[in-house]
Scaffold this motif. Structure first.
Motif, PDB file in Angstrom:
ATOM      1  N   PHE A  62     -10.601 -46.418  12.495  1.00 53.85           N
ATOM      2  CA  PHE A  62     -10.558 -46.269  11.037  1.00 53.85           C
ATOM      3  C   PHE A  62      -9.423 -45.320  10.650  1.00 53.85           C
ATOM      4  N   ARG A  63      -9.319 -44.177  11.347  1.00 53.31           N
ATOM      5  CA  ARG A  63      -8.231 -43.225  11.086  1.00 53.31           C
ATOM      6  C   ARG A  63      -6.878 -43.864  11.360  1.00 53.31           C
ATOM      7  N   SER A  64      -6.820 -44.635  12.416  1.00 53.62           N
ATOM      8  CA  SER A  64      -5.568 -45.307  12.765  1.00 53.62           C
ATOM      9  C   SER A  64      -5.114 -46.232  11.641  1.00 53.62           C
ATOM     10  N   ALA A  65      -6.071 -46.972  11.066  1.00 50.26           N
ATOM     11  CA  ALA A  65      -5.745 -47.874   9.964  1.00 50.26           C
ATOM     12  C   ALA A  65      -5.316 -47.090   8.726  1.00 50.26           C
ATOM     13  N   GLN A  66      -5.990 -45.966   8.462  1.00 49.92           N
ATOM     14  CA  GLN A  66      -5.599 -45.125   7.328  1.00 49.92           C
ATOM     15  C   GLN A  66      -4.180 -44.593   7.507  1.00 49.92           C
ATOM     16  N   LEU A  78       1.702 -44.621   6.246  1.00 42.90           N
ATOM     17  CA  LEU A  78       3.080 -44.814   6.683  1.00 42.90           C
ATOM     18  C   LEU A  78       3.756 -45.943   5.912  1.00 42.90           C
ATOM     19  N   ARG A  79       3.022 -47.022   5.652  1.00 42.85           N
ATOM     20  CA  ARG A  79       3.591 -48.129   4.877  1.00 42.85           C
ATOM     21  C   ARG A  79       3.958 -47.678   3.463  1.00 42.85           C
ATOM     22  N   ASN A  80       3.080 -46.911   2.854  1.00 44.29           N
ATOM     23  CA  ASN A  80       3.372 -46.394   1.511  1.00 44.29           C
ATOM     24  C   ASN A  80       4.597 -45.481   1.519  1.00 44.29           C
ATOM     25  N   LEU A  81       4.689 -44.637   2.528  1.00 39.75           N
ATOM     26  CA  LEU A  81       5.801 -43.692   2.596  1.00 39.75           C
ATOM     27  C   LEU A  81       7.122 -44.391   2.896  1.00 39.75           C
ATOM     28  N   GLN A  82       7.044 -45.501   3.598  1.00 42.09           N
ATOM     29  CA  GLN A  82       8.239 -46.299   3.841  1.00 42.09           C
ATOM     30  C   GLN A  82       8.851 -46.742   2.504  1.00 42.09           C
ATOM     31  N   ASP A  83       8.003 -47.135   1.566  1.00 42.27           N
ATOM     32  CA  ASP A  83       8.473 -47.556   0.244  1.00 42.27           C
ATOM     33  C   ASP A  83       8.928 -46.355  -0.591  1.00 42.27           C
ATOM     34  N   ILE A  84       8.132 -45.288  -0.572  1.00 36.97           N
ATOM     35  CA  ILE A  84       8.427 -44.128  -1.419  1.00 36.97           C
ATOM     36  C   ILE A  84       9.754 -43.478  -1.017  1.00 36.97           C
ATOM     37  N   THR A  85      10.034 -43.440   0.282  1.00 40.66           N
ATOM     38  CA  THR A  85      11.269 -42.782   0.764  1.00 40.66           C
ATOM     39  C   THR A  85      12.424 -43.761   0.947  1.00 40.66           C
ATOM     40  N   ALA A 119       4.117 -40.515  15.583  1.00 38.58           N
ATOM     41  CA  ALA A 119       5.161 -40.076  16.507  1.00 38.58           C
ATOM     42  C   ALA A 119       6.184 -41.178  16.785  1.00 38.58           C
ATOM     43  N   SER A 120       5.780 -42.438  16.666  1.00 42.70           N
ATOM     44  CA  SER A 120       6.678 -43.557  16.979  1.00 42.70           C
ATOM     45  C   SER A 120       7.136 -44.317  15.735  1.00 42.70           C
ATOM     46  N   SER A 121       6.851 -43.782  14.562  1.00 45.77           N
ATOM     47  CA  SER A 121       7.160 -44.478  13.323  1.00 45.77           C
ATOM     48  C   SER A 121       8.668 -44.643  13.124  1.00 45.77           C
ATOM     49  N   SER A 122       9.033 -45.691  12.393  1.00 51.62           N
ATOM     50  CA  SER A 122      10.441 -45.901  12.040  1.00 51.62           C
ATOM     51  C   SER A 122      10.945 -44.843  11.069  1.00 51.62           C
ATOM     52  N   LEU A 123      10.030 -44.040  10.527  1.00 48.28           N
ATOM     53  CA  LEU A 123      10.423 -42.934   9.656  1.00 48.28           C
ATOM     54  C   LEU A 123      11.015 -41.763  10.449  1.00 48.28           C
ATOM     55  N   ASN A 124      10.975 -41.872  11.780  1.00 44.80           N
ATOM     56  CA  ASN A 124      11.599 -40.884  12.676  1.00 44.80           C
ATOM     57  C   ASN A 124      11.006 -39.489  12.488  1.00 44.80           C
ATOM     58  N   LEU A 125       9.693 -39.413  12.663  1.00 42.67           N
ATOM     59  CA  LEU A 125       8.963 -38.171  12.442  1.00 42.67           C
ATOM     60  C   LEU A 125       8.757 -37.403  13.741  1.00 42.67           C
ATOM     61  N   ASN A 126       8.663 -36.105  13.595  1.00 40.61           N
ATOM     62  CA  ASN A 126       8.293 -35.247  14.712  1.00 40.61           C
ATOM     63  C   ASN A 126       7.279 -34.234  14.205  1.00 40.61           C
ATOM     64  N   SER A 127       6.487 -33.685  15.110  1.00 43.30           N
ATOM     65  CA  SER A 127       5.462 -32.707  14.747  1.00 43.30           C
ATOM     66  C   SER A 127       6.026 -31.299  14.922  1.00 43.30           C
ATOM     67  N   ALA A 128       6.028 -30.528  13.840  1.00 38.42           N
ATOM     68  CA  ALA A 128       6.729 -29.248  13.816  1.00 38.42           C
ATOM     69  C   ALA A 128       6.167 -28.244  14.812  1.00 38.42           C
ATOM     70  N   TYR A 129       4.850 -28.252  15.011  1.00 36.83           N
ATOM     71  CA  TYR A 129       4.248 -27.201  15.831  1.00 36.83           C
ATOM     72  C   TYR A 129       4.445 -27.407  17.334  1.00 36.83           C
ATOM     73  N   LYS A 130       5.073 -28.494  17.700  1.00 38.43           N
ATOM     74  CA  LYS A 130       5.447 -28.646  19.106  1.00 38.43           C
ATOM     75  C   LYS A 130       6.498 -27.616  19.517  1.00 38.43           C
ATOM     76  N   TYR A 149      -2.100 -40.538  15.760  1.00 39.46           N
ATOM     77  CA  TYR A 149      -1.034 -39.589  16.115  1.00 39.46           C
ATOM     78  C   TYR A 149       0.153 -40.335  16.712  1.00 39.46           C
ATOM     79  N   LYS A 150      -0.121 -41.268  17.600  1.00 40.71           N
ATOM     80  CA  LYS A 150       0.950 -42.024  18.254  1.00 40.71           C
ATOM     81  C   LYS A 150       1.729 -42.862  17.248  1.00 40.71           C
ATOM     82  N   HIS A 151       1.036 -43.399  16.229  1.00 44.86           N
ATOM     83  CA  HIS A 151       1.714 -44.170  15.194  1.00 44.86           C
ATOM     84  C   HIS A 151       2.727 -43.302  14.447  1.00 44.86           C
TER      85      HIS A 151
END
Length: 432
Positions: A297-301, A306-313, A339-350, A335-337
């Motif tokens: 369920f979280r994965s789908a959310q 991510l789909r919405n943000l693809q449009d917004i950005t 990390a591997s998104s086409s939006l080229n995201l990274n997690s800051a606290y790493k 989390y993996k979605h």
């Protein structure tokens, strides 16, 4: 002739069906009865805040949390804020606040008051910023400080969450709100993203707007807070940014879906223009579904967000910062979605890890009747092609947290705040 806020509050209460109206209760479903009761409680809270006339209860059986002594700056600021609007205090139950110019508050004075009120509590924890060795010292612009925090909804902290090692006295709103404000004022974020906010209208919106923040709130469609007696209305996500640093370009309020199903989780996405650099940045706050067994369920959310943000950005042309309690460990698909998104995201606290590739060992640590829970669930994601992490606030150590875990007299939430300083990359297209 204008009416007093107290009269308007009372008038608003009259809009609700009377509890003694014959047949009114029977005509409502149990769900609508709950919602109506929550709305009445919401209005009663505002009546108490507006009247300022010594009322000691918000309607039958509803105790009210005072905002402090009548001589305190915090109490006076809130009383003046609530009393300054001649229009319906039921705005607490509306989505759009009335943006009104109010007298600013000195953050240093407010921080001093918080510290005075909290003198009887144990000393708060000291946390250091870890500055990255490779941060670009040549960047002449001020960094953008972002704070992410699940502050623990008051109704849940005192009601449903049942932190068995935390004394109830430590959870009382009369002092806990000062701990939350103290944490915010200590780190002075330019952008603040909060989850589980159920005191938005009577605390965070009036206070932070007078500290120079523009404020946006989106409650959950059906908040678990409403199931708690004497609640303060629904909890939700809130986003704040300093108006002297940013100008709002656009704002989107999202109800997340899981495949085709509309869910109870929400997100706010706001595109801001940095006044200093003229560059755009999209800031997002969200809170995904909790509990074990809801991983798909979280994965789908997350995929929907991510789909919405693809449009917004516009396909990542606008840099992103996404803050949230994802209720998901790094091993989960959501989390993996990201990390591997086409939006080229990274997690800051790493950046706090030795290899720069690992998340912290925990961002939340509590004890409930089901046992001890120590997890990494909170994240600040950012567009690594356009933004650099200059510094990150270190997390509390196990020794600081103590054997009874969080929340506690020292710390107001079971989640730790995450704070990062970002700067714009000089070469924003380098990794696209």
């Amino acid at each position: 002739m204008s009416q007093s806020p107290a009269r308007l509050c009372a008038a608003a209460l009259l809009l609700l069906p009377s509890r003694t109206c014959p047949g009114a209760e029977g005509a409502l479903s149990p769900l609508r009865k709950k919602r109506r009761s929550a709305l009445r409680g919401c209005l009663w809270q505002n009546l108490r805040g507006c009247a300022g006339d010594g009322l000691t209860a918000a309607g039958p059986g509803r105790a009210v949390c005072s905002m402090g002594s009548s001589t305190s700056r915090l109490y006076s600021a809130l009383a003046k804020t609530l009393g300054s609007s001649g229009s319906a205090v039921p705005q607490q139950c509306l989505e759009q606040p009335c943006q009104e110019q109010l007298e600013p508050i000195d953050p240093k004075e407010l921080l001093e008051e918080c510290q005075e009120v909290l003198q009887g509590r144990p000393a708060r924890f000291h946390r250091d910023f870890v500055t990255l060795k490779n941060c670009f010292s040549s960047n002449r612009h001020h960094p953008i400080r972002v704070m992410q925090w699940n502050i623990l909804a008051q109704a849940l902290g005192e009601g449903k969450d049942n932190f068995i090692k935390c004394p109830m006295e430590a959870l009382k709103w009369e002092e806990r709100k000062y701990l939350i404000l103290e944490e915010i004022l200590t780190y002075q974020p330019d952008v603040l993203c909060l989850q589980e906010v159920d005191h938005y209208w009577d605390t965070f919106q009036p206070m932070l707007s007078r500290l120079g923040y523009q404020c946006t709130f989106l409650p959950k469609p059906w908040s678990p807070c409403l199931e708690v007696e004497c609640n303060n209305g629904p909890d939700g996500c809130a986003l704040f940014f300093l108006q002297d640093r940013f100008q709002l370009v656009s704002s989107s309020k999202l109800r997340l879906t899981a495949r085709t199903l509309q869910t109870n989780q929400v997100a706010i996405a706001e595109t801001l223009q940095c006044r200093e650099t003229g560059r755009l940045i999209c800031v997002v706050v969200t809170h995904l579904k909790a509990r074990t067994g809801w991983e798909r369920f979280r994965s789908a959310q997350g995929s929907d967000l991510l789909r919405n943000l693809q449009d917004i950005t516009e396909g990542a042309k606008i840099p992103l910062i996404i803050c949230g309690d994802f209720n998901a460990e790094p091993t989960e698909d959501v989390y993996k979605h990201f990390a591997s998104s086409s939006l080229n995201l990274n997690s800051a606290y790493k950046v706090l890890s030795v290899d720069g590739q690992s998340e912290p060992p925990y961002t939340t640590w509590n004890i409930r009747p089901s046992g001890e829970s120590c997890h990494t669930l909170d994240y600040i994601w950012y567009s690594q092609h356009a933004l650099n992490v200059n510094a990150a606030l270190d997390l509390l150590t196990e020794e600081q947290i103590g054997p009874n875990r969080l929340p506690s007299f020292n710390y107001p939430s079971d989640h730790m705040s995450l704070v990062c300083d970002f700067s714009f990359s000089e070469d924003p297209d380098r990794l696209l």
